[in-house]
Design an enzyme around this catalytic site. Sequence first.
Site, PDB file in Angstrom:
ATOM      1  NE  ARG A 126      -4.010  -2.030   2.110  1.00  0.00           N
ATOM      2  CZ  ARG A 126      -3.857  -3.117   2.866  1.00  0.00           C
ATOM      3  NH1 ARG A 126      -2.838  -3.200   3.689  1.00  0.00           N
ATOM      4  NH2 ARG A 126      -4.724  -4.100   2.771  1.00  0.00           N
ATOM      5  CE  LYS A 147      -2.284  13.256 -13.797  1.00  0.00           C
ATOM      6  NZ  LYS A 147      -2.802  13.548 -15.152  1.00  0.00           N
ATOM      7  NE  ARG A 245      -0.985  16.446 -12.043  1.00  0.00           N
ATOM      8  CZ  ARG A 245      -0.194  15.725 -11.270  1.00  0.00           C
ATOM      9  NH1 ARG A 245      -0.257  15.849  -9.971  1.00  0.00           N
ATOM     10  NH2 ARG A 245       0.682  14.882 -11.780  1.00  0.00           N
ATOM     11  CG  HIS A 252      -1.292  15.244 -22.996  1.00  0.00           C
ATOM     12  ND1 HIS A 252      -0.518  16.371 -23.227  1.00  0.00           N
ATOM     13  CD2 HIS A 252      -0.458  14.340 -22.418  1.00  0.00           C
ATOM     14  CE1 HIS A 252       0.715  16.149 -22.785  1.00  0.00           C
ATOM     15  NE2 HIS A 252       0.781  14.922 -22.288  1.00  0.00           N
ATOM     16  CG  HIS A 269       3.640  10.932 -24.624  1.00  0.00           C
ATOM     17  ND1 HIS A 269       2.265  10.824 -24.594  1.00  0.00           N
ATOM     18  CD2 HIS A 269       3.956  11.957 -23.786  1.00  0.00           C
ATOM     19  CE1 HIS A 269       1.774  11.737 -23.767  1.00  0.00           C
ATOM     20  NE2 HIS A 269       2.779  12.433 -23.270  1.00  0.00           N
TER      21      HIS A 269
END
Lengths: 368, 368
Positions: A126, A147, A245, A252, A269
């Site tokens: 966790r 992220k 954010r 994108h 990307h």
Amino acid sequence: MSGVRELTVDLGDRSYPIYIGEGLLDEAGKLLANHGISKKSPLLIITDANVAERHLAHLETVLREGGFGVTSAVIPAGEGSKSLSQLEKLVGVALENGLDRKSAIVALGGGVVGDLAGFVAASYMRGINFVQIPTTILAHDSSVGGKVAVNHPLAKNIIGAFHQPELVLYDLSTLQTLPERDVKAGLSEVVKHGLIWDAEFVSWCDDNAEKLLALDPEALGYALYKGCSVKAAVVSRDERENDLRAILNLGHTIGHALEAVAGYGELLHGEAIAIGMVGSARLAVKLGAPEEVYGVTKRVLSRVGLPVRLPAHLDTDEIMRAMMHDKKFQEGAITFIVPVAIGKVEINKSVSTALIRDIVEQLKQEAV
Amino acid sequence: MSGVRELTVDLGDRSYPIYIGEGLLDEAGKLLANHGISKKSPLLIITDANVAERHLAHLETVLREGGFGVTSAVIPAGEGSKSLSQLEKLVGVALENGLDRKSAIVALGGGVVGDLAGFVAASYMRGINFVQIPTTILAHDSSVGGKVAVNHPLAKNIIGAFHQPELVLYDLSTLQTLPERDVKAGLSEVVKHGLIWDAEFVSWCDDNAEKLLALDPEALGYALYKGCSVKAAVVSRDERENDLRAILNLGHTIGHALEAVAGYGELLHGEAIAIGMVGSARLAVKLGAPEEVYGVTKRVLSRVGLPVRLPAHLDTDEIMRAMMHDKKFQEGAITFIVPVAIGKVEINKSVSTALIRDIVEQLKQEAV
């Protein structure tokens, strides 16, 4: 550590520093120890086959000399490794090597390694400590902000977490061996950070494109520092992507759809979002922004060697469908980041799909 | 909603309520809406085959009548479903049904469903809303506190997150059809909450064991309210298990090892930790606690029908090895929760493995 740039991502008790400089790998032992990484519990370096060849032995040696218990796992290079099956393998490695709740995962590599290793760190027991050592230009983006994620067969980055590193350590020397295409693709996110936040920096990129492409250390150090600073500023204000954010997603919405439809790999990307940013600039002008938003966006991206035209063989219907599967599609609307000027964007949730479709068609005819 | 008990898990901006009462499923639409679950985005109910048969159609109807867009996924019953492959399937279902960042996952079932569905909610798009509707007694424990996880072939609950629900809705009516063995196993965590925090409640359990086993609604409602209250009190003080929260692991160091060695299924979780709690009580007395700690612990557990003797065929070496693989093993030491009195425990990190080994051997000879 002369010439080392340092900045802080300000997130209260989850704040952390980013160090940018040449030869920083040599300092890894000291820096990790200074930032609370335990020497009593084993740490696990996760890297890919390409990076392992160049830098793994070096990092292992430095950390062992610094008193750390070091294990390493080498994954295949490429987006395909961002999978749940790879997660399961790495958790197995962590268990077999006795990683405990005080252990750390060290991500040595580009965005794929950072995202995958970060999700291992976020979910193992966790959540355990995590260190980012990015080795690509692109990763200046993914390594800041916490992220982390893996892909699902149906969608990219759909299984993940917000998990902040303890520190980010950016050794500019590791960038010198990057393939030219990766250099250019990496600069895409650098330019993006200018486009959303800092007109002066966009102008600087315009003037210094050649130095950047030549990997001039001073120019590169400055550009990464600026890129990380914008990212840090945005993330500090909105850690969990409630509102602001979202501006980091300039380019994108279209970009992710292009990657999905082209099949991960055909378009890098950075290339996909470069095309996406040109699309956003076109959209911006349609919605009333000054003409230069389109002109400057396209020029700067071209100067750093990025594609600005959408490959004609990609099917528009498929691209539109892929957009509906994205995280940015919620409560029935697509969230689109639209420039209002160079260095300033807004979040628009009312762009019609018909308009987006037009833009996609136009991007196939973009002059290069 | 007469006779509904309500309590709050106090976690700042992640605080949430627990409702306990008969017939609460009928109120699910209203309660979800009151607690911010979106009607604009589809929600996904995750349940298992056994629970689906009894309660799924009912819950779907109530939620649809309440204006929610409802999809359901039914997983096989049992611990085997807490896997990464099941996570991947459920994320696929979520994607195919258009769940977005404002969607919610509703866990309808016991601990397996709650842990798995909770990890889907924690990781899907890096975290969406989550509602717990526990249908077992045992789940009063797992549904409060935000610990969610799946298993790895090498270890239980090793891949997970802390992800708090928006609300917990406990309909006592759903407990009336529980198999007797599950009732007893569930009461194990109820008694544990008394043993770590509330001597008076232990005494109440001792006096009311028969009513509890007969599923008397008033007694059951009170016991679950008390159990949830202790859990909430502990979790509020230490959400991410930095220190205090570890006391919830009374009986779990041995218990988890027993489950792992017996193979998930032979011993139910509640049975394994009942044996573990007797072990902790034995250890406590060895370390100086009053004799009654052992006597009362064993008596109350026996009264609610739980095993107190360790099955002799389980290999002691294997049990010890399994303990070393647990999350409670860190920086070279096992963390053991040891009673100092009934209703009070302490965290002990210096119990020798030799002593634990003795206790395991003695548990095989426990008089029943």
